[in-house]
Scaffold this motif. Structure first.
Motif, PDB file in Angstrom:
ATOM      1  N   MET A  52       1.088  -1.042  -0.177  1.00 57.11           N
ATOM      2  CA  MET A  52      -0.246  -0.076  -0.371  1.00 57.11           C
ATOM      3  C   MET A  52       1.212   1.285  -0.155  1.00 57.11           C
ATOM      4  O   MET A  52       0.394   2.367  -0.968  1.00 57.11           O
ATOM      5  CB  MET A  52      -0.911   0.328   1.312  1.00 57.11           C
ATOM      6  CG  MET A  52      -1.826   0.596   1.211  1.00 57.11           C
ATOM      7  SD  MET A  52      -3.290   0.796   0.004  1.00 57.11           S
ATOM      8  CE  MET A  52      -3.361   2.458  -0.318  1.00 57.11           C
ATOM      9  N   ARG A  53       2.090   1.350   0.686  1.00 63.43           N
ATOM     10  CA  ARG A  53       3.087   2.234   1.309  1.00 63.43           C
ATOM     11  C   ARG A  53       3.484   2.483  -0.034  1.00 63.43           C
ATOM     12  O   ARG A  53       3.696   3.953  -0.766  1.00 63.43           O
ATOM     13  CB  ARG A  53       3.621   2.057   2.540  1.00 63.43           C
ATOM     14  CG  ARG A  53       4.622   3.156   2.882  1.00 63.43           C
ATOM     15  CD  ARG A  53       4.886   3.214   4.300  1.00 63.43           C
ATOM     16  NE  ARG A  53       4.259   3.530   4.737  1.00 63.43           N
ATOM     17  CZ  ARG A  53       3.541   5.413   5.737  1.00 63.43           C
ATOM     18  NH1 ARG A  53       5.503   5.612   5.857  1.00 63.43           N
ATOM     19  NH2 ARG A  53       3.262   5.637   6.034  1.00 63.43           N
ATOM     20  N   ALA A  54       4.225   1.650  -0.396  1.00 64.13           N
ATOM     21  CA  ALA A  54       4.775   1.081  -2.377  1.00 64.13           C
ATOM     22  C   ALA A  54       3.737   1.738  -2.624  1.00 64.13           C
ATOM     23  O   ALA A  54       4.591   2.684  -3.478  1.00 64.13           O
ATOM     24  CB  ALA A  54       5.501   0.119  -2.411  1.00 64.13           C
ATOM     25  N   LEU A  55       2.951   1.004  -3.442  1.00 61.22           N
ATOM     26  CA  LEU A  55       2.306   1.985  -4.173  1.00 61.22           C
ATOM     27  C   LEU A  55       1.771   3.668  -3.811  1.00 61.22           C
ATOM     28  O   LEU A  55       2.097   4.027  -5.341  1.00 61.22           O
ATOM     29  CB  LEU A  55       0.984   1.317  -3.634  1.00 61.22           C
ATOM     30  CG  LEU A  55       0.190   0.854  -5.208  1.00 61.22           C
ATOM     31  CD1 LEU A  55       0.564   0.034  -6.365  1.00 61.22           C
ATOM     32  CD2 LEU A  55      -1.480   0.509  -4.888  1.00 61.22           C
ATOM     33  N   GLY A  56       1.593   4.019  -3.370  1.00 59.97           N
ATOM     34  CA  GLY A  56       1.239   5.085  -3.158  1.00 59.97           C
ATOM     35  C   GLY A  56       3.022   6.104  -3.024  1.00 59.97           C
ATOM     36  O   GLY A  56       2.407   6.660  -4.476  1.00 59.97           O
ATOM     37  N   TRP A  57       3.964   5.466  -2.711  1.00 58.01           N
ATOM     38  CA  TRP A  57       4.695   6.891  -3.494  1.00 58.01           C
ATOM     39  C   TRP A  57       5.619   6.490  -4.919  1.00 58.01           C
ATOM     40  O   TRP A  57       5.710   7.563  -5.450  1.00 58.01           O
ATOM     41  CB  TRP A  57       6.044   5.783  -2.258  1.00 58.01           C
ATOM     42  CG  TRP A  57       6.174   6.666  -1.411  1.00 58.01           C
ATOM     43  CD1 TRP A  57       5.882   5.712  -0.395  1.00 58.01           C
ATOM     44  CD2 TRP A  57       6.562   7.454  -0.548  1.00 58.01           C
ATOM     45  NE1 TRP A  57       6.140   6.776   0.864  1.00 58.01           N
ATOM     46  CE2 TRP A  57       6.695   8.085   0.654  1.00 58.01           C
ATOM     47  CE3 TRP A  57       7.324   9.001  -1.833  1.00 58.01           C
ATOM     48  CZ2 TRP A  57       6.502   9.005   1.205  1.00 58.01           C
ATOM     49  CZ3 TRP A  57       7.479   9.910  -0.466  1.00 58.01           C
ATOM     50  CH2 TRP A  57       6.997   9.692   0.703  1.00 58.01           C
ATOM     51  N   ALA A  58       4.516   5.070  -5.593  1.00 58.26           N
ATOM     52  CA  ALA A  58       5.211   4.846  -6.741  1.00 58.26           C
ATOM     53  C   ALA A  58       3.612   5.920  -7.463  1.00 58.26           C
ATOM     54  O   ALA A  58       4.238   7.052  -8.568  1.00 58.26           O
ATOM     55  CB  ALA A  58       5.044   3.316  -7.302  1.00 58.26           C
ATOM     56  N   TYR A  59       2.738   6.463  -6.823  1.00 57.62           N
ATOM     57  CA  TYR A  59       2.069   6.936  -7.881  1.00 57.62           C
ATOM     58  C   TYR A  59       2.431   8.568  -7.717  1.00 57.62           C
ATOM     59  O   TYR A  59       2.111   8.720  -8.731  1.00 57.62           O
ATOM     60  CB  TYR A  59       0.187   6.622  -6.905  1.00 57.62           C
ATOM     61  CG  TYR A  59      -0.878   7.525  -7.834  1.00 57.62           C
ATOM     62  CD1 TYR A  59      -1.325   7.363  -8.906  1.00 57.62           C
ATOM     63  CD2 TYR A  59      -1.224   8.898  -7.188  1.00 57.62           C
ATOM     64  CE1 TYR A  59      -2.438   8.157  -9.238  1.00 57.62           C
ATOM     65  CE2 TYR A  59      -1.634   9.561  -7.247  1.00 57.62           C
ATOM     66  CZ  TYR A  59      -2.846   9.531  -8.345  1.00 57.62           C
ATOM     67  OH  TYR A  59      -3.758  10.213  -9.373  1.00 57.62           O
ATOM     68  N   MET A  60       2.686   8.520  -6.344  1.00 60.23           N
ATOM     69  CA  MET A  60       3.286  10.330  -6.500  1.00 60.23           C
ATOM     70  C   MET A  60       4.519  10.477  -6.908  1.00 60.23           C
ATOM     71  O   MET A  60       4.635  11.587  -7.507  1.00 60.23           O
ATOM     72  CB  MET A  60       3.716  10.491  -4.786  1.00 60.23           C
ATOM     73  CG  MET A  60       3.831  11.744  -4.304  1.00 60.23           C
ATOM     74  SD  MET A  60       3.420  12.355  -2.601  1.00 60.23           S
ATOM     75  CE  MET A  60       5.645  12.078  -1.867  1.00 60.23           C
ATOM     76  N   THR A  61       5.375   9.486  -7.118  1.00 62.63           N
ATOM     77  CA  THR A  61       6.179   9.861  -7.860  1.00 62.63           C
ATOM     78  C   THR A  61       6.419   9.952  -9.572  1.00 62.63           C
ATOM     79  O   THR A  61       6.628  10.982 -10.312  1.00 62.63           O
ATOM     80  CB  THR A  61       7.436   8.230  -8.466  1.00 62.63           C
ATOM     81  OG1 THR A  61       7.658   8.348  -6.496  1.00 62.63           O
ATOM     82  CG2 THR A  61       8.525   8.803  -9.099  1.00 62.63           C
ATOM     83  N   ALA A  62       5.327   9.072 -10.465  1.00 66.55           N
ATOM     84  CA  ALA A  62       4.393   8.979 -11.385  1.00 66.55           C
ATOM     85  C   ALA A  62       3.955  10.092 -11.448  1.00 66.55           C
ATOM     86  O   ALA A  62       3.865  11.313 -12.460  1.00 66.55           O
ATOM     87  CB  ALA A  62       3.349   8.298 -12.260  1.00 66.55           C
ATOM     88  N   ILE A  63       3.561  10.689 -11.304  1.00 68.49           N
ATOM     89  CA  ILE A  63       2.642  11.996 -10.844  1.00 68.49           C
ATOM     90  C   ILE A  63       2.955  13.937 -11.181  1.00 68.49           C
ATOM     91  O   ILE A  63       3.288  14.406 -11.737  1.00 68.49           O
ATOM     92  CB  ILE A  63       1.531  12.531  -9.588  1.00 68.49           C
ATOM     93  CG1 ILE A  63       0.081  11.685  -9.773  1.00 68.49           C
ATOM     94  CG2 ILE A  63       0.866  13.872 -10.123  1.00 68.49           C
ATOM     95  CD1 ILE A  63      -0.724  11.778 -11.213  1.00 68.49           C
TER      96      ILE A  63
END
Lengths: 330, 284, 256
Positions: free
Chosen positions: C1-12
């Motif tokens: 969940m946390r990793a997914l969040g960081w990945a999303y933030m990086t992408a945006i």
């Protein structure tokens, strides 16, 4: 629904700050427990650990004999009344109270019926269709209580629930809380920094300081026979008695003290002469400020019976009775 | 009583200059425009005829009517995509990023806001062009064999807009999220809600004001913008602002430009009416 | 969940920064087109832009218009907020609505309205007419920010000052303005940036003396060029400097 609670060597730290230090407590089922202490003493942290919002760094939490240390909040038999109530502002009171039942899959008709029942218990059933912002502070507090009780928790946790209310409403709500707890028999764990509130509602008080429990006992015992200097001080006014008046040498980390009502013009332990500097009338007693006539100039506070007030500036022999023996450390 | 009246008079004196300014340079021009929209052009002369000819034309002439639909379609697409992209970002910043880095994260998230608006669209034209970074990288890693046309399509306009409004919406939703007590989520979990239900029943409804404020701003700014569709969208399909500028530039047809502007304002007013119950404009 | 969040933030964040990075990077491009491959670095486009007299004049015009119009908007907004926050006037909701209204109207429409009025009156488009337009769009902003910042706390301080014998103007400049300093500065700097960056009003309401966005716009018509990247990067730099100043002056102080 009710259950006993057992905290076994619970410690918790936030980074380098030790919020709780080896807490061991046992609450019986159906007991009204108050965690009492100044802000920052760890009482709210302890409550959050009981509720499942924090996982303790070490130690175990048992509720009804089952280990709950790693169980999420939503799966625990506990519910919490939050300090800011956290009522859902976009829902009616009925929907707020029925929320927990909805999460447990209860049908709409059934959960509304149940919600209205509980709202009736706190005297707000006529406002069931209102939204939280239309209510007064005291009413919101009751809704928060109703919402937490609706799912019939085994243990109800209350985080300074009366903190936002004015004094009169506070005293009234204390009595109501106590009455509701008696009626449903659920174990209540209530956090406050108000010692009068603690005395008024608790079956048992746990006085906390610096992440430790200083004393856990019924109110009378905590007030009359406190174990430590801190809990004695926190529960009410205290006069330190200089060791030379006690007639025997004090041990290490031990002091003697007396409550204001146990200081007077007669008693077991002579404190020498003292001058009355100031006095105020409190209806059932005079609250008097004395200053010892000897070189120490020790200050004393005494509660003298009505009509037994010396003149201001008069020196009288002062006595202490029922001295308390207190540890300066836990 | 007289003291109170004096106080009121003085207060009114404070407000008066701003009111006069707004009336003179906002209300009066608007009324003039409204009247002008009822006139028409004869040769190069504007003739006041007090008729609805321009409006009839807008709703009957396909090239003009299409502009309304193009503008609405682009604006709604942009608003929806921007909300969907911004909400998770705002939530991640508000809940997953350590508190002392949140301010930095938000400042970074809106940093390109501070490039010039014209330049930002130009930069997207660079990025999305046939020889731009995106096409070259896609060809480089073998996803595409040859560049596809994005520039001068609606896609480019939408990307340019979404870029701008994701930043705006992240800001409004984030400031809504951090005002929420963490106890709401705790209370929901406490009463047995799982993550999905906590989000659906508690957190999302509580962020509606932030979402709607941002969405309304997005709608207003997007539907009235000329630069982004002009630079990125090309001239294949024209939005209402492009049509308005076309009336002004090509023929000096002020009456038609005014009528189109009035229609644009009506659309914005409708959007306001639709979202007003959630809006807190003073907080913007 | 946390990793997914960081990945999303990086992408945006990549999406958000992509155009800015490309803009700045290719301002250092050596060849004539600001597209890959990058063959810089060079500062020649900055030199070209800084030597461009039209561009520098536009920059100066933009600054002057921004500073003057922001000051006017701030002053008008401050007085209005003060008047409306102090007592409940008859029709105060209406007045508030009227003052906020321009915020909900497209700049294009405001520009068009002003253009028709100025045409009717025979006013020539100039930096002055642009400035008037910029005050119209920034006044609601200043008013809203200052009105929101005026609370009971400050009303009581004003009452105390008046009680101690201060005149209206003394209250305003010795008590109200200092108490509202963060809000005043925020409103002023925001207005400056909005005016500085505004295109459509300036485009329609200027003719010979133009502001920077209009000058950049006419530059775009001659096609892609690293010179445009260079001026764009410069404008970005100026805005960032203003932003950092704002952060340092206003928010650091208001925290302490």
């Amino acid at each position: 629904m009710t259950a006993n609670v057992s905290l076994q060597s619970v410690s918790h730290s936030f980074g380098s700050f030790q919020a709780l230090n080896d807490i061991n407590l046992e609450f019986s089922a159906g007991e009204f427990v108050v965690l009492l202490g100044p802000s920052g003493c760890g009482k709210s942290t302890l409550l959050f650990i009981l509720g499942g919002f924090l996982t303790p760094t070490s130690g175990q939490v048992l509720i009804g004999g089952r280990d709950m240390s790693r169980v999420a909040a939503k799966d625990r038999p506990t519910t919490t009344v939050f300090q800011d109530y956290a009522l859902f502002p976009h829902m009616t009171l009925r929907d707020n109270v029925a929320f927990g039942l909805r999460m447990r899959g209860l049908g709409k008709a059934k959960r509304c019926l149940k919600a209205d029942e509980i709202l009736d218990l706190v005297g707000l059933v006529d406002k069931a269709s209102r939204k939280p912002h239309e209510l007064s502070g005291g009413q919101r507090q009751r809704v928060a209580l109703a919402r937490a009780l609706a799912v019939e928790p085994e243990v109800l946790l209350l985080d300074e629930p009366l903190g936002a209310l004015d004094l009169k409403l506070r005293r009234q709500m204390q009595e109501e809380l106590k009455a509701i707890q008696r009626k449903i028999g659920t174990t209540f764990v209530h956090v406050t920094h108000d010692q009068e509130e603690a005395m008024a509602i608790a079956d048992r008080i746990a006085v906390m300081n610096h992440g430790k429990v200083e004393h856990a006992a019924p109110p009378e015992e905590v007030y009359l026979r406190p174990k430590t200097l801190f809990s004695a001080n926190f529960m009410g006014d205290l006069n330190m008695i200089p060791e030379r008046f006690m007639g025997r040498p004090a041990g290490a980390n031990i002091v003697h003290a007396a409550r204001p009502e146990n200081i007077g013009t007669s008693g077991d332990i002579s404190l020498g002469d003292a001058t009355l500097e100031d006095a105020a009338f409190f209806g059932t007693y005079h609250r008097c400020h004395f200053r010892a006539a000897d070189a120490d100039r020790t200050a004393y506070v005494a509660h003298l019976p009505v009509g037994a007030l010396p003149q201001i500036g008069e020196a009288v022999p002062l006595y202490a009775s029922k001295p308390l023996t207190l540890g300066t450390e836990v | 009583m007289t003291m109170e009246r004096q106080e009121k008079q003085r207060s009114f004196g404070f407000v008066a200059p701003a009111l006069i300014w707004t009336c003179a340079f906002f209300i009066v021009p608007f009324v003039v425009m409204l009247l002008l929209s009822l006139a028409h052009l004869e040769g190069r002369e504007i003739v006041q005829s007090f008729d609805l000819g321009n409006y009839v034309k807008i709703f009957t002439e396909p090239s003009l009517l299409k502009g309304i639909f193009v503008s609405l379609e682009i604006t709604l697409t942009v608003t929806v995509i921007s909300v969907l992209l911004a909400w998770p970002l705002a939530w991640i910043i508000a809940t997953q990023v350590p508190e002392r880095y949140q301010r930095l994260a938000i400042m970074l998230a809106v940093l390109p806001f501070w490039t010039s608006y014209v330049v930002r669209s130009y930069a997207w034209a660079l990025v999305l062009g046939q020889n731009g970074v995106v096409m070259q990288s896609l060809i480089g890693i073998g996803i595409l064999d040859e560049p596809i046309q994005i520039m001068a399509t609606r896609g480019a306009t939408v990307i340019g807009f979404v870029h701008f409004f994701v930043m705006l919406l992240t800001l409004t939703i984030y400031s809504n999220l951090i005002q929420l007590s963490p106890n709401y989520a705790r209370a929901a979990a406490d009463l047995g809600a799982n993550g999905w239900n906590t989000f659906r029943l508690v957190i999302l409804p509580l962020t509606l004001p932030g979402i709607m404020t941002g969405a309304f701003l997005t709608f207003v700014l997007c539907i009235g913008d000329y630069i982004t569709p002009q630079i990125l969208g090309g001239n294949n399909e024209l939005t209402m602002p492009q049509l308005i500028m076309l009336q002004l530039g090509r023929r000096g047809d002020f009456p038609m430009a005014s009528a189109l502007s009035v229609v644009l304002m009506v659309l914005v007013t409708l959007a306001y009416a639709a979202s007003s119950r959630w809006l807190k404009m003073e907080r913007v | 969940m946390r990793a997914l969040g960081w990945a999303y933030m990086t992408a945006i964040f990549i999406f958000i920064f992509l155009p800015v990075v490309v803009l700045v990077l290719f301002s250092f491009q050596d060849s004539r087109l600001p597209v890959p491959p990058f063959d810089g670095p060079t500062l020649k486009w900055y030199a070209e832009v800084l030597a461009d007299r039209g561009m520098m004049e536009a920059l100066r015009n933009s600054l002057v218009v921004a500073l003057i119009s922001a000051s006017a908007a701030l002053l008008l907004g401050f007085f209005a907020a003060q008047g409306l926050a102090r007592v409940r006037l008859p029709g105060s909701i209406l007045m508030r609505g009227l003052l906020i209204a321009p915020m909900t109207v497209s700049y294009l429409i405001i520009a068009l309205g002003l253009l028709t009025v100025f045409n009717t009156l025979g006013f020539r488009p100039s930096l002055w007419t642009t400035g008037i337009g910029h005050v119209v769009i920034n006044l609601p902003l200043c008013f809203a920010i200052l009105f929101a910042a005026m609370g009971d706390h400050q009303k009581n301080a004003e009452r105390a000052a008046r009680d101690l014998g201060a005149s209206d103007m003394q209250v305003l400049f010795l008590v109200t303005a200092p108490m509202l300093k963060p809000a005043l500065l925020a409103a002023f700097f925001l207005s400056v940036t909005f005016s500085w960056d505004e295109f459509i009003i300036a485009f329609l309401l200027t003719r010979f003396d133009v502001t920077l966005p209009v000058e950049i716009w006419s530059m775009l018509r001659s096609g892609l060029s690293p010179a445009t990247n260079a001026i764009g990067s410069l404008v970005f730099l100026v805005s960032i400097v203003i932003l950092i100043l704002l952060e340092l002056i206003v928010f650091r102080k208001s925290k302490s």
